[in-house]
Motif scaffolding. Structure first.
Motif, PDB file in Angstrom:
ATOM      1  N   SER A 179     -24.210  41.293   9.113  1.00 36.21           N
ATOM      2  CA  SER A 179     -24.831  41.225  10.447  1.00 36.21           C
ATOM      3  C   SER A 179     -25.203  39.778  10.764  1.00 36.21           C
ATOM      4  CB  SER A 179     -26.059  42.138  10.522  1.00 36.21           C
ATOM      5  OG  SER A 179     -26.925  41.806   9.468  1.00 36.21           O
ATOM      6  N   GLU A 182     -22.363  38.034  12.374  1.00 30.68           N
ATOM      7  CA  GLU A 182     -22.214  38.398  13.796  1.00 30.68           C
ATOM      8  C   GLU A 182     -23.344  37.790  14.619  1.00 30.68           C
ATOM      9  OE1 GLU A 182     -19.674  42.398  13.942  1.00 30.68           O
ATOM     10  OE2 GLU A 182     -21.639  42.686  13.017  1.00 30.68           O
ATOM     11  N   ARG A 183     -24.542  37.694  14.006  1.00 28.21           N
ATOM     12  CA  ARG A 183     -25.687  37.146  14.730  1.00 28.21           C
ATOM     13  C   ARG A 183     -25.462  35.680  15.128  1.00 28.21           C
ATOM     14  NH1 ARG A 183     -30.000  34.394  14.475  1.00 28.21           N
ATOM     15  NH2 ARG A 183     -29.649  33.669  12.360  1.00 28.21           N
TER      16      ARG A 183
END
Ligand code: NAD
Length: 329
Positions: A179, A182-183
């Motif tokens: 994540s 993606e962040r």
């Protein structure tokens, strides 16, 4: 605890001696690799420490077990040089250094892109010879370009963040999605999307699944003229296939800090000898190839953490505490 430290370099010895003041282990240094011919040196040492090119295979582990070794501590993140099945069979615990400045490697990979793309290595040599010509030194703007990250773990994600900061579009491939990747603006894509990348950077470990992940087929699917960066492990690239791709111009340039046959070459000064490895000699002859000798990790911060973590793992082992950095299978 008595620790036999193999492949010990002078810069490590000085720092280890300082750090050991708070651990009080009995450190014995060996210049040599740990391999079958040298494993008897470890007899009587309950702990042994190795580095990335020490081939800790089944035979070496059997010899270590005979000599009473109970712990192998590798001063690295990667552990593809250690036969974990054999270690388990011989009751030898294996620890590594999971988290030491991943920034050191990520920043080095970025440095390789900048040097390779803008031909700084060639300009450095030229100006020393009094040649201030620009012919052959043209690069491309990184802003707006697509950078592919293979392996979006700790190092890959930091690398992605830096490249996003350059204004690049960052795409990623991984068997586990992060994540954090993606962040910071990374986007996971399918394998065929590698054809969109202007730069491909490898940050996954060497495993049976990733061996030659960059094959002749992968290279043929890349964008013509793309750059390939490898700061991970040499075995990820089929080097002969990369040479062919460089010769045809399919690969625009390659910068490698690791090389499949690096054991026996890297970490040594061979400047007064004839190097028998024709593949590395061919590689260093290309103007659009940069080879460095496994130095991406080599910052003050990273080395300090590597050595302190190694000593702390041995202290934990000696005290019977859980081993936070144990590699289990
Ligand atoms: P990490 O474990 O945090 O990340 C590795 C990532 O690779 C993980 O996300 C994992 O899921 C992914 N991966 C595994 N198999 C894959 C596959 N088949 N395809 C795509 N992705 C896959 O590790 P890290 O700390 O980021 O280190 C990455 C590698 O960098 C290490 O394994 C080591 O080989 C190398 N390394 C090199 C140096 C150097 O000095 N050159 C120093 C440290 C680490």
């Amino acid at each position: 605890m008595r620790i036999a430290i193999f492949s010990a370099k002078s810069y490590e010895r000085t720092l280890l001696d300082e750090l050991n003041a708070s651990h009080q282990h009995d450190l014995v240094y060996f210049d040599t690799l740990l391999e079958l011919g040298t494993a008897s040196l470890a007899a009587g040492f309950p702990a042994v420490s190795v580095f990335v090119n020490d081939p800790v295979d089944g035979k070496v582990l059997s010899r270590l077990a005979e000599g009473g070794t109970k712990l192998v501590a590798t001063r690295s993140t990667g552990f593809n040089h250690i036969d974990l099945e054999a270690a388990k069979k011989h009751g030898i615990a294996v620890v590594r250094v999971t988290n030491y400045s991943p920034n050191s490697v990520a920043e080095f990979a970025v440095g390789l892109i900048l040097v390779l793309n803008r031909k700084i290595h060639r300009a450095y040599n030229r100006t020393r010879e009094g040649n201030f010509e620009l012919d052959g030194l043209m690069g491309f703007d990184l802003v707006g370009r697509t950078v592919a990250v293979i392996g979006t773990g700790k190092i890959g994600t930091i690398f992605a963040r830096i490249m996003a900061g350059f204004g690049c579009e960052v795409i990623g491939f991984d068997v586990h999605r992060s994540s954090e990747f993606e962040r910071i603006g990374g986007r996971y894509v399918d394998a065929e999307d590698i054809e969109k990348a202007d730069v491909v950077s490898l940050h996954c470990p060497l495993t049976p699944e990733t061996y030659h992940i960059v094959s002749a087929r992968t290279l043929s699917r890349m964008k013509r003229g793309a750059l390939l960066i490898n700061t991970s492990r040499g075995g990820l690239i089929d080097t002969e296939a990369a040479i062919e791709a460089l010769k045809s111009g399919q690969l625009g340039g390659m910068a490698i800090d690791v090389y499949e046959q690096e054991a026996g070459l890297f970490f040594k000064d061979l400047s007064s000898t004839v190097i028998p490895d024709d593949v590395i000699q061919r590689l260093v002859s290309f103007p659009n190839v940069i080879v460095t000798g496994h130095q991406a990790f080599f910052t003050r911060e990273a080395l300090g953490t590597i050595l302190e973590t190694t000593l702390a793992s041995v202290s934990d082992f000696a005290a019977g505490r859980p081993l936070a950095n144990q590699i289990t299978i």
